[in-house]
Structure formats: structure tokens, C-alpha cells
Design a protein around this motif. Structure first.
Motif, PDB file in Angstrom:
ATOM      1  N   GLU A  29      30.703  50.113  45.691  1.00 58.74           N
ATOM      2  CA  GLU A  29      31.583  50.541  44.615  1.00 58.74           C
ATOM      3  C   GLU A  29      32.960  49.884  44.676  1.00 58.74           C
ATOM      4  O   GLU A  29      33.594  49.642  43.659  1.00 58.74           O
ATOM      5  N   SER A  30      33.417  49.602  45.898  1.00 57.48           N
ATOM      6  CA  SER A  30      34.750  49.022  46.049  1.00 57.48           C
ATOM      7  C   SER A  30      34.836  47.660  45.350  1.00 57.48           C
ATOM      8  O   SER A  30      35.784  47.402  44.593  1.00 57.48           O
ATOM      9  N   LEU A  31      33.847  46.785  45.582  1.00 60.76           N
ATOM     10  CA  LEU A  31      33.875  45.473  44.946  1.00 60.76           C
ATOM     11  C   LEU A  31      33.580  45.574  43.461  1.00 60.76           C
ATOM     12  O   LEU A  31      34.116  44.789  42.655  1.00 60.76           O
ATOM     13  N   LEU A  32      32.749  46.529  43.052  1.00 56.27           N
ATOM     14  CA  LEU A  32      32.513  46.723  41.622  1.00 56.27           C
ATOM     15  C   LEU A  32      33.812  47.120  40.924  1.00 56.27           C
ATOM     16  O   LEU A  32      34.154  46.575  39.864  1.00 56.27           O
ATOM     17  N   ASN A  33      34.547  48.030  41.522  1.00 55.04           N
ATOM     18  CA  ASN A  33      35.825  48.449  40.934  1.00 55.04           C
ATOM     19  C   ASN A  33      36.828  47.307  40.909  1.00 55.04           C
ATOM     20  O   ASN A  33      37.616  47.176  39.965  1.00 55.04           O
ATOM     21  N   TYR A  34      36.812  46.495  41.976  1.00 54.52           N
ATOM     22  CA  TYR A  34      37.688  45.322  42.002  1.00 54.52           C
ATOM     23  C   TYR A  34      37.359  44.387  40.840  1.00 54.52           C
ATOM     24  O   TYR A  34      38.261  43.888  40.151  1.00 54.52           O
ATOM     25  N   CYS A  35      36.063  44.155  40.630  1.00 50.83           N
ATOM     26  CA  CYS A  35      35.624  43.278  39.548  1.00 50.83           C
ATOM     27  C   CYS A  35      36.074  43.808  38.190  1.00 50.83           C
ATOM     28  O   CYS A  35      36.597  43.064  37.358  1.00 50.83           O
ATOM     29  N   LEU A  36      35.888  45.105  37.969  1.00 48.71           N
ATOM     30  CA  LEU A  36      36.263  45.710  36.687  1.00 48.71           C
ATOM     31  C   LEU A  36      37.773  45.659  36.472  1.00 48.71           C
ATOM     32  O   LEU A  36      38.256  45.392  35.370  1.00 48.71           O
ATOM     33  N   SER A  37      38.511  45.912  37.547  1.00 45.25           N
ATOM     34  CA  SER A  37      39.970  45.881  37.445  1.00 45.25           C
ATOM     35  C   SER A  37      40.477  44.471  37.167  1.00 45.25           C
ATOM     36  O   SER A  37      41.346  44.264  36.296  1.00 45.25           O
ATOM     37  N   ALA A  38      39.925  43.488  37.886  1.00 45.44           N
ATOM     38  CA  ALA A  38      40.366  42.097  37.713  1.00 45.44           C
ATOM     39  C   ALA A  38      40.003  41.552  36.340  1.00 45.44           C
ATOM     40  O   ALA A  38      40.661  40.627  35.834  1.00 45.44           O
ATOM     41  N   SER A  39      38.971  42.113  35.734  1.00 39.99           N
ATOM     42  CA  SER A  39      38.519  41.602  34.435  1.00 39.99           C
ATOM     43  C   SER A  39      39.223  42.252  33.258  1.00 39.99           C
ATOM     44  O   SER A  39      39.101  41.781  32.128  1.00 39.99           O
ATOM     45  N   ARG A  40      39.968  43.324  33.503  1.00 36.80           N
ATOM     46  CA  ARG A  40      40.500  44.137  32.402  1.00 36.80           C
ATOM     47  C   ARG A  40      41.357  43.321  31.428  1.00 36.80           C
ATOM     48  O   ARG A  40      41.193  43.421  30.211  1.00 36.80           O
ATOM     49  N   SER A  41      42.230  42.489  31.946  1.00 36.70           N
ATOM     50  CA  SER A  41      43.114  41.725  31.052  1.00 36.70           C
ATOM     51  C   SER A  41      42.327  40.721  30.217  1.00 36.70           C
ATOM     52  O   SER A  41      42.676  40.447  29.059  1.00 36.70           O
ATOM     53  N   TYR A  42      41.230  40.190  30.783  1.00 38.97           N
ATOM     54  CA  TYR A  42      40.421  39.226  30.045  1.00 38.97           C
ATOM     55  C   TYR A  42      39.569  39.911  28.983  1.00 38.97           C
ATOM     56  O   TYR A  42      39.291  39.324  27.937  1.00 38.97           O
ATOM     57  N   VAL A  43      39.177  41.158  29.253  1.00 43.70           N
ATOM     58  CA  VAL A  43      38.470  41.928  28.224  1.00 43.70           C
ATOM     59  C   VAL A  43      39.424  42.236  27.074  1.00 43.70           C
ATOM     60  O   VAL A  43      39.082  42.086  25.893  1.00 43.70           O
ATOM     61  N   GLU A  44      40.639  42.628  27.409  1.00 44.27           N
ATOM     62  CA  GLU A  44      41.637  42.957  26.390  1.00 44.27           C
ATOM     63  C   GLU A  44      42.025  41.745  25.552  1.00 44.27           C
ATOM     64  O   GLU A  44      42.296  41.858  24.356  1.00 44.27           O
ATOM     65  N   SER A  45      42.035  40.554  26.171  1.00 50.25           N
ATOM     66  CA  SER A  45      42.413  39.335  25.440  1.00 50.25           C
ATOM     67  C   SER A  45      41.231  38.685  24.723  1.00 50.25           C
ATOM     68  O   SER A  45      41.405  37.679  24.025  1.00 50.25           O
ATOM     69  N   GLY A  46      40.027  39.233  24.909  1.00 48.27           N
ATOM     70  CA  GLY A  46      38.872  38.727  24.185  1.00 48.27           C
ATOM     71  C   GLY A  46      38.141  37.581  24.851  1.00 48.27           C
ATOM     72  O   GLY A  46      37.287  36.945  24.221  1.00 48.27           O
ATOM     73  N   LEU A  47      38.436  37.314  26.124  1.00 47.16           N
ATOM     74  CA  LEU A  47      37.731  36.248  26.838  1.00 47.16           C
ATOM     75  C   LEU A  47      36.455  36.754  27.511  1.00 47.16           C
ATOM     76  O   LEU A  47      35.533  35.982  27.771  1.00 47.16           O
ATOM     77  N   LEU A  48      36.417  38.047  27.797  1.00 46.84           N
ATOM     78  CA  LEU A  48      35.243  38.697  28.367  1.00 46.84           C
ATOM     79  C   LEU A  48      34.865  39.895  27.510  1.00 46.84           C
ATOM     80  O   LEU A  48      35.719  40.484  26.830  1.00 46.84           O
ATOM     81  N   VAL A  49      33.588  40.255  27.555  1.00 41.64           N
ATOM     82  CA  VAL A  49      33.128  41.467  26.890  1.00 41.64           C
ATOM     83  C   VAL A  49      32.181  42.185  27.832  1.00 41.64           C
ATOM     84  O   VAL A  49      31.453  41.545  28.605  1.00 41.64           O
ATOM     85  N   VAL A  50      32.209  43.508  27.819  1.00 41.33           N
ATOM     86  CA  VAL A  50      31.287  44.316  28.610  1.00 41.33           C
ATOM     87  C   VAL A  50      30.403  45.094  27.644  1.00 41.33           C
ATOM     88  O   VAL A  50      30.896  45.899  26.854  1.00 41.33           O
ATOM     89  N   GLU A  51      29.090  44.840  27.715  1.00 43.82           N
ATOM     90  CA  GLU A  51      28.123  45.482  26.829  1.00 43.82           C
ATOM     91  C   GLU A  51      26.852  45.777  27.602  1.00 43.82           C
ATOM     92  O   GLU A  51      26.369  44.924  28.360  1.00 43.82           O
ATOM     93  N   SER A  52      26.308  46.962  27.419  1.00 44.61           N
ATOM     94  CA  SER A  52      25.026  47.350  28.022  1.00 44.61           C
ATOM     95  C   SER A  52      24.981  47.066  29.524  1.00 44.61           C
ATOM     96  O   SER A  52      23.968  46.579  30.051  1.00 44.61           O
ATOM     97  N   GLY A  53      26.077  47.335  30.203  1.00 45.92           N
ATOM     98  CA  GLY A  53      26.104  47.185  31.652  1.00 45.92           C
ATOM     99  C   GLY A  53      26.256  45.768  32.147  1.00 45.92           C
ATOM    100  O   GLY A  53      26.102  45.505  33.340  1.00 45.92           O
ATOM    101  N   ARG A  54      26.575  44.855  31.238  1.00 51.32           N
ATOM    102  CA  ARG A  54      26.751  43.457  31.632  1.00 51.32           C
ATOM    103  C   ARG A  54      28.103  42.939  31.166  1.00 51.32           C
ATOM    104  O   ARG A  54      28.585  43.291  30.087  1.00 51.32           O
ATOM    105  N   MET A  55      28.671  42.072  31.979  1.00 52.76           N
ATOM    106  CA  MET A  55      29.930  41.414  31.628  1.00 52.76           C
ATOM    107  C   MET A  55      29.626  39.951  31.349  1.00 52.76           C
ATOM    108  O   MET A  55      28.952  39.284  32.136  1.00 52.76           O
ATOM    109  N   ARG A  56      30.082  39.466  30.211  1.00 54.94           N
ATOM    110  CA  ARG A  56      29.823  38.066  29.886  1.00 54.94           C
ATOM    111  C   ARG A  56      31.017  37.441  29.191  1.00 54.94           C
ATOM    112  O   ARG A  56      31.880  38.137  28.631  1.00 54.94           O
ATOM    113  N   LEU A  57      31.042  36.113  29.245  1.00 56.18           N
ATOM    114  CA  LEU A  57      32.093  35.365  28.576  1.00 56.18           C
ATOM    115  C   LEU A  57      31.868  35.380  27.071  1.00 56.18           C
ATOM    116  O   LEU A  57      30.732  35.276  26.604  1.00 56.18           O
TER     117      LEU A  57
END
Length: 370
Positions: A324-352
């Protein structure tokens, strides 16, 4: 089953951009093939000897010629392989060579077209001419090999969008099942890098290169190709199975000088020196250095490889494999890229996203754990 990669380092001439290990010492090809066969025997304990995919890459494997290729394939069990690929230079493929390939277990051929502009081919120091590509494709199809891939390159000095559009149209007109396309890179140690340092060439403007990437994506998708990995496009059902195994973490064995192997936890790389490689194998010594990957390194590999693909990163797999620690790290590090539209999280997957594809290296590096 694992994949098998066999590195053939021989080339008749060196391309200006190439950073892969290669050599023009064709006189050593016979001993080298013998060494490959010996290395395969030395590594029998690492797999069951059955291969899901086989990929003969280089270098330029087609320079070995029928006799040595036939000898090499005599010790590779391809009976279980769904895909057996060999890389060829277009000017090596005539009707006779294509017929020979069809007599082997080969069912897929990858060729480096790079561009259909003869002046640019000369600049790259490629041996073939633009017309050779279509001729080679016809020869392969006539011999019964229909699964064909071509490599393209964009971002040449002074290249225009119209130039690149012409190359894309020419590639589509071939009707091949798979197209890989890469931006011209100025890798340190290559002749091209030296030319850049001396001021003989100038890198293309970044915004033009970006526009070329999206032009490629739009035109190839409109022509029926699936954009399944950052640099790769395929007709339905024609993804590269071998390369896809790299991106999904399937174990593979690499034979030959500079070849890499991976079993899920340990990465090995063979010495990148032809003479040392041959001498070690002839003495019954495996020419590889192992690296036991840490938890963070395995996590970083999964992030880097998965995000390159259309399917993206399976977040539940991150949690189950790394906690869980690395999963949370991944989600936290990706947050700004999700907000800026470079990443999307859908159906349990993160993609460019479309916008994130071109800057994928930046995004992936920021999600990695140092």
C-alpha cells in the motif's frame, strides 16, 4: 514460457544515429554463431527450452546469410512459439532470401525503412534506397510471410511537416501490419552526436517534432492502426508479441554480446565486446553480470513499462506486488499530472492521455521511487 532474444551485432556499415552494440567485423560471424549455440546450451537450466516468442535482432541479422541463420535456428526450439521475428535490412531481402526465411520457423519480419526520402537515407548512412522497401515487402508476401513491420524515423534536421506526412503516407501505402516510429535521437558516442557538437547539424525545433508525433498518431489511427504503445502501431491482432512481453514483465532470455535477460527478479546483461563474449563462451563461462533488483527498482520498472502501453498501469497489481505504501506514493506523485490532463485513472488503471504521450518520459520519471 519465456521469450528468447538473440542479438546479431553485425552490420555492413554503421548508421549515424545507432547507439546499439554493433560491429562491422563480419569475419567473426561464424565463431559468433557457434558461441550463440554454446551459450544457449549453457543456459538450459534457466528455462524449459520452450519459447513463447523468439526475436532475432541486431545489428542486422540478415547479414548472416542463409547458411549461418539455418545453423542458428537448428538449435532453437520454435515449436511452441506464437511469434518468430527476424530483423532485416530491406536491400538484403530478395525473392531467394524471402523464400529461405519462409523455410525457417520465421513468421514475422521487421525492417528498418526509417524514411522514404533517399537524401535522408544517405544522411543516415543507410544501405538501402526508398524503393527497396516496397520491393522487399512484395518478396516477403510472395514467399508467404505477411506479418511485416517497418520502422520509421522523424525529426530530421530541416525536416518539414509535409516531408513527414509524405513518409507516413508511403508507409500506409505498403499495407504492412505493424509500424514503429521514433524521433531521431542524438545519443552520445554516435557519429550523429559528434556532428551536432561540431555544428554540422541542428536539432529540429521541439514544437515541430511534437506536431510530427501527433500527425503520425492521427494518420495511422485513421488508417486502422491501433496505437498500443508510445512508439508502436498495429493492425488489429498484429501487436508485437515479443516486445509486448517486455512491457508486461514476462521473463526473457537474451543471447549474444550486449544482450539482456530478466527472470522477474534478476536482470542480467552480457558483456558488450565481441571477442570477450566469444572467448568466455568457448571456455564454458557465461558472459553475463547479474543484478538483483530491489523492491523500488521492480516498482520503477513496472511504472515505466506499463505506462508506455495503451492499457496503462494496473493499480491493484501495484498494491499487491509492492504494498500500500508504494501504491499511495504512486497515486500521490501522479495527482498533478491527472489534474493537468496528462494522466487519467479509469477502471483501476492509470494511463497516459493523448497530451501525456509525447512527454511520457517526464511523467514516468516523476512517478518512480528513488
Amino acid at each position: 514460457m519465456a521469450g528468447l532474444y538473440v542479438h546479431i551485432p553485425f552490420c555492413k556499415s554503421r548508421c549515424v544515429y545507432c547507439g546499439f552494440y554493433s560491429t562491422t567485423l563480419a569475419s567473426m560471424s561464424e565463431r559468433y554463431v557457434d558461441a550463440l549455440m554454446s551459450e544457449l546450451r549453457l543456459r538450459e537450466s534457466e528455462t524449459d527450452g520452450k519459447w513463447h516468442t523468439v526475436y532475432i535482432g541486431g545489428g542486422t541479422p540478415s547479414t548472416l546469410g542463409p547458411r549461418l541463420l539455418d545453423r542458428l535456428f537448428s538449435v532453437i526450439d520454435c515449436s511452441s512459439a506464437e511469434e518468430v521475428t527476424i530483423e532485416c535490412n530491406p536491400d538484403d531481402v530478395d525473392s531467394g532470401f524471402a523464400a529461405f526465411l519462409s523455410s525457417l520457423p520465421v513468421n514475422r519480419v521487421s525492417m528498418g525503412a526509417q524514411t522514404f526520402n533517399d537524401a535522408r537515407l544517405r544522411f543516415l548512412r543507410r544501405r538501402h534506397k526508398s524503393d527497396d522497401v516496397a520491393r522487399a515487402v512484395d518478396c516477403l508476401r510472395h514467399a508467404g510471410i505477411s506479418n511485416i513491420s517497418v520502422d520509421l524515423m522523424f525529426g530530421f534536421p530541416d525536416e518539414t511537416l509535409a516531408d513527414w506526412h509524405s513518409d507516413i503516407r508511403s508507409a500506409i501505402a505498403l499495407g504492412v501490419d505493424h509500424i514503429s516510429a521514433y524521433s531521431l535521437m542524438y545519443e552520445e558516442g554516435t557519429p550523429l552526436y559528434s556532428m551536432l557538437e561540431r555544428g554540422e547539424v541542428t536539432e529540429l525545433d521541439e514544437e515541430v517534432t511534437r506536431a510530427m508525433y501527433y500527425m503520425m498518431k492521427d494518420h495511422l489511427e485513421a488508417a486502422g492502426y491501433e496505437h498500443y504503445e508510445v512508439s508502436n502501431f498495429a493492425r488489429p491482432g498484429r501487436r508485437s508479441l515479443h516486445n509486448s512481453s517486455y512491457w508486461t514483465g514476462v521473463p526473457y532470455v537474451g543471447l549474444g554480446a550486449a544482450a539482456h535477460s530478466f527472470d522477474g527478479n534478476v536482470r542480467k546483461w552480457n558483456v558488450d565486446d565481441l571477442s570477450i563474449y566469444i572467448n568466455k563462451v568457448e571456455k564454458g563461462i557465461l558472459p553475463s553480470t547479474p543484478e538483483h533488483l530491489t523492491l523500488y527498482e521492480r516498482y520503477n520498472d513496472m511504472v515505466m513499462l506499463s505506462l508506455r502501453t495503451r492499457e496503462g498501469l494496473d493499480l491493484s497489481a501495484v498494491g499487491s506486488r509492492f504494498g500500500e505504501s508504494l501504491l499511495n506514493y504512486c497515486l500521490s506523485a501522479s495527482r498533478s499530472y491527472v489534474e493537468s490532463g496528462l494522466l487519467v485513472v479509469e477502471s483501476g488503471r492509470m494511463r497516459l492521455t493523448r497530451s501525456g504521450l509525447y512527454v511520457s518520459d517526464m511523467v514516468m520519471s516523476d512517478l518512480m521511487k528513488v
